[in-house]
Design a protein around this motif. Structure first.
Motif, PDB file in Angstrom:
ATOM      1  N   LEU A  62      -7.409  11.202   0.030  1.00 38.26           N
ATOM      2  CA  LEU A  62      -5.673  11.727  -0.473  1.00 38.26           C
ATOM      3  C   LEU A  62      -5.119  10.403   0.752  1.00 38.26           C
ATOM      4  CD1 LEU A  62      -5.261  15.551  -1.386  1.00 38.26           C
ATOM      5  CD2 LEU A  62      -5.511  13.692  -2.832  1.00 38.26           C
ATOM      6  N   LEU A  63      -5.461  10.642   1.998  1.00 36.69           N
ATOM      7  CA  LEU A  63      -5.177   9.766   2.607  1.00 36.69           C
ATOM      8  C   LEU A  63      -5.111   8.349   2.803  1.00 36.69           C
ATOM      9  CD1 LEU A  63      -5.163  11.990   6.325  1.00 36.69           C
ATOM     10  CD2 LEU A  63      -3.203  11.589   5.280  1.00 36.69           C
ATOM     11  N   VAL A  64      -6.815   8.357   2.418  1.00 37.71           N
ATOM     12  CA  VAL A  64      -7.119   6.951   2.214  1.00 37.71           C
ATOM     13  C   VAL A  64      -5.781   6.068   0.677  1.00 37.71           C
ATOM     14  CG1 VAL A  64      -9.122   5.368   1.521  1.00 37.71           C
ATOM     15  CG2 VAL A  64      -9.799   7.250   3.655  1.00 37.71           C
ATOM     16  N   PHE A  65      -6.128   7.606  -0.218  1.00 39.01           N
ATOM     17  CA  PHE A  65      -5.924   6.734  -1.554  1.00 39.01           C
ATOM     18  C   PHE A  65      -3.979   6.189  -1.015  1.00 39.01           C
ATOM     19  CE2 PHE A  65      -3.181   7.639  -4.715  1.00 39.01           C
ATOM     20  CZ  PHE A  65      -3.064   7.134  -5.933  1.00 39.01           C
ATOM     21  N   ALA A  66      -3.640   7.492   0.166  1.00 37.67           N
ATOM     22  CA  ALA A  66      -2.072   7.269   0.010  1.00 37.67           C
ATOM     23  C   ALA A  66      -1.997   5.619   0.822  1.00 37.67           C
ATOM     24  CB  ALA A  66      -1.094   8.483   0.883  1.00 37.67           C
ATOM     25  N   SER A  67      -2.469   5.447   2.306  1.00 38.99           N
ATOM     26  CA  SER A  67      -2.423   4.355   2.182  1.00 38.99           C
ATOM     27  C   SER A  67      -2.720   2.911   1.913  1.00 38.99           C
ATOM     28  CB  SER A  67      -3.968   4.509   3.509  1.00 38.99           C
ATOM     29  OG  SER A  67      -3.992   3.293   4.396  1.00 38.99           O
ATOM     30  N   VAL A  68      -3.371   2.868   1.364  1.00 38.37           N
ATOM     31  CA  VAL A  68      -4.266   2.091   0.220  1.00 38.37           C
ATOM     32  C   VAL A  68      -3.051   1.961  -0.202  1.00 38.37           C
ATOM     33  CG1 VAL A  68      -5.679   0.751  -1.426  1.00 38.37           C
ATOM     34  CG2 VAL A  68      -6.792   2.032   0.832  1.00 38.37           C
ATOM     35  N   ASN A  69      -2.689   2.528  -1.592  1.00 43.03           N
ATOM     36  CA  ASN A  69      -1.804   2.855  -2.301  1.00 43.03           C
ATOM     37  C   ASN A  69      -0.281   1.390  -1.660  1.00 43.03           C
ATOM     38  OD1 ASN A  69      -0.568   3.037  -4.875  1.00 43.03           O
ATOM     39  ND2 ASN A  69      -0.140   5.137  -4.336  1.00 43.03           N
ATOM     40  N   LEU A  70      -0.010   2.275  -0.702  1.00 44.71           N
ATOM     41  CA  LEU A  70       0.973   1.729   0.219  1.00 44.71           C
ATOM     42  C   LEU A  70       0.791  -0.076   0.223  1.00 44.71           C
ATOM     43  CD1 LEU A  70       3.938   2.427   1.467  1.00 44.71           C
ATOM     44  CD2 LEU A  70       2.818   2.638   3.184  1.00 44.71           C
ATOM     45  N   LYS A  71      -0.564   0.163   0.865  1.00 48.52           N
ATOM     46  CA  LYS A  71      -0.023  -1.592   1.535  1.00 48.52           C
ATOM     47  C   LYS A  71       0.089  -2.207  -0.500  1.00 48.52           C
ATOM     48  CE  LYS A  71      -0.948  -5.235   3.902  1.00 48.52           C
ATOM     49  NZ  LYS A  71      -1.079  -5.213   4.549  1.00 48.52           N
ATOM     50  N   VAL A  72      -1.055  -1.864  -1.176  1.00 51.37           N
ATOM     51  CA  VAL A  72      -0.517  -2.368  -3.198  1.00 51.37           C
ATOM     52  C   VAL A  72       0.371  -2.787  -3.473  1.00 51.37           C
ATOM     53  CG1 VAL A  72      -1.679  -1.822  -5.465  1.00 51.37           C
ATOM     54  CG2 VAL A  72      -3.530  -1.978  -3.122  1.00 51.37           C
ATOM     55  N   GLN A  73       0.879  -2.136  -3.108  1.00 51.81           N
ATOM     56  CA  GLN A  73       2.333  -1.183  -2.553  1.00 51.81           C
ATOM     57  C   GLN A  73       2.818  -3.117  -2.351  1.00 51.81           C
ATOM     58  OE1 GLN A  73       4.869   2.071  -3.502  1.00 51.81           O
ATOM     59  NE2 GLN A  73       2.874   2.878  -4.761  1.00 51.81           N
ATOM     60  N   GLU A  74       2.929  -2.908  -1.614  1.00 58.30           N
ATOM     61  CA  GLU A  74       3.715  -3.689  -0.467  1.00 58.30           C
ATOM     62  C   GLU A  74       3.428  -5.110  -1.114  1.00 58.30           C
ATOM     63  OE1 GLU A  74       2.096  -2.835   3.890  1.00 58.30           O
ATOM     64  OE2 GLU A  74       3.228  -1.776   3.968  1.00 58.30           O
ATOM     65  N   ILE A  75       1.901  -5.725  -1.295  1.00 60.61           N
ATOM     66  CA  ILE A  75       1.742  -6.357  -1.928  1.00 60.61           C
ATOM     67  C   ILE A  75       2.263  -7.246  -2.419  1.00 60.61           C
ATOM     68  CG2 ILE A  75      -0.558  -7.761  -2.070  1.00 60.61           C
ATOM     69  CD1 ILE A  75      -2.095  -6.592  -0.569  1.00 60.61           C
ATOM     70  N   ASN A  76       2.675  -6.200  -3.515  1.00 66.74           N
ATOM     71  CA  ASN A  76       3.164  -6.776  -5.655  1.00 66.74           C
ATOM     72  C   ASN A  76       4.162  -6.604  -5.504  1.00 66.74           C
ATOM     73  OD1 ASN A  76       0.810  -6.012  -6.603  1.00 66.74           O
ATOM     74  ND2 ASN A  76       0.774  -3.885  -6.496  1.00 66.74           N
ATOM     75  N   GLN A  77       5.224  -6.164  -3.923  1.00 69.74           N
ATOM     76  CA  GLN A  77       6.444  -6.212  -4.026  1.00 69.74           C
ATOM     77  C   GLN A  77       6.330  -8.011  -3.326  1.00 69.74           C
ATOM     78  OE1 GLN A  77       8.072  -3.347  -1.170  1.00 69.74           O
ATOM     79  NE2 GLN A  77       7.815  -1.821  -2.583  1.00 69.74           N
TER      80      GLN A  77
END
Length: 181
Positions: A62-77
């Motif tokens: 879940l922590l890996v998911f949260a970290s990766v999800n946050l980075k993907v959102q940053e890239i998309n922004q």
């Protein structure tokens, strides 16, 4: 807590949207259908690497998911901001570009774009397509770096959204992680 669940739900939806948008830009429908079938077959026949054999998802996953999800959102922004700059730099209003794009993508919508607007639109769309490919490369590299696939991310996101207990664990882990950072 309910507001936080809603916000996290929206971020998961954003991840789905980003992945699905990138898939549609990079693959045709028949290939998507084949991959969807493969993903369904794989998820029914065995546990994913993000799950133990008993189907439990670990806190670390879940922590890996949260970290990766946050980075993907940053890239998309970052991608969205850069795409807006491209549209504006080429002398077109973002809302107008969106209207023309919608008309291009939907047979039900009739385009009223002038020849000049169409030429600008085509130039912008070409530049944006190249940018999207670069942003997808960044996302893919980050996923690989974290030993998780896009399919696994999507599956985890669906599980988190559909399981309130898992959602609560995810929220608590995110809060704990943000307090330590």
């Amino acid at each position: 807590m309910k507001l936080q669940s809603t916000i996290i739900g929206f971020s998961l939806i954003a991840f789905f949207f980003a992945c699905n948008q990138n898939n549609s830009n990079n693959q045709d429908d028949s290939q998507n259908k084949k991959e969807d079938t493969t993903l369904q077959d794989n998820s029914q026949s065995k546990a994913t690497p993000s799950q133990s054999e008993d189907g439990k998802i670990s806190d670390n996953d879940l922590l890996v998911f949260a970290s990766v999800n946050l980075k993907v959102q940053e890239i998309n922004q970052e991608a969205q901001a850069d795409m807006i700059k491209v549209v504006e730099r080429n002398g077109m209003d973002v809302d107008r570009y969106s209207q023309i794009l919608q008309a291009e993508q939907s047979p039900e919508v009739q385009s009223d774009a002038t020849a000049e607007e169409k030429a600008k639109f085509d130039a912008i769309a070409s530049e944006i397509q190249a940018m999207q490919e670069q942003f997808q490369i960044k996302i893919d590299a980050y996923l690989t770096e974290n030993n998780i696939s896009e399919a696994e991310m999507q599956q985890l996101a669906m599980q988190i959204q559909s399981d309130s207990t898992l959602m609560q664990r995810y929220i608590m882990l995110q809060q704990a992680q943000s307090q330590t950072n």
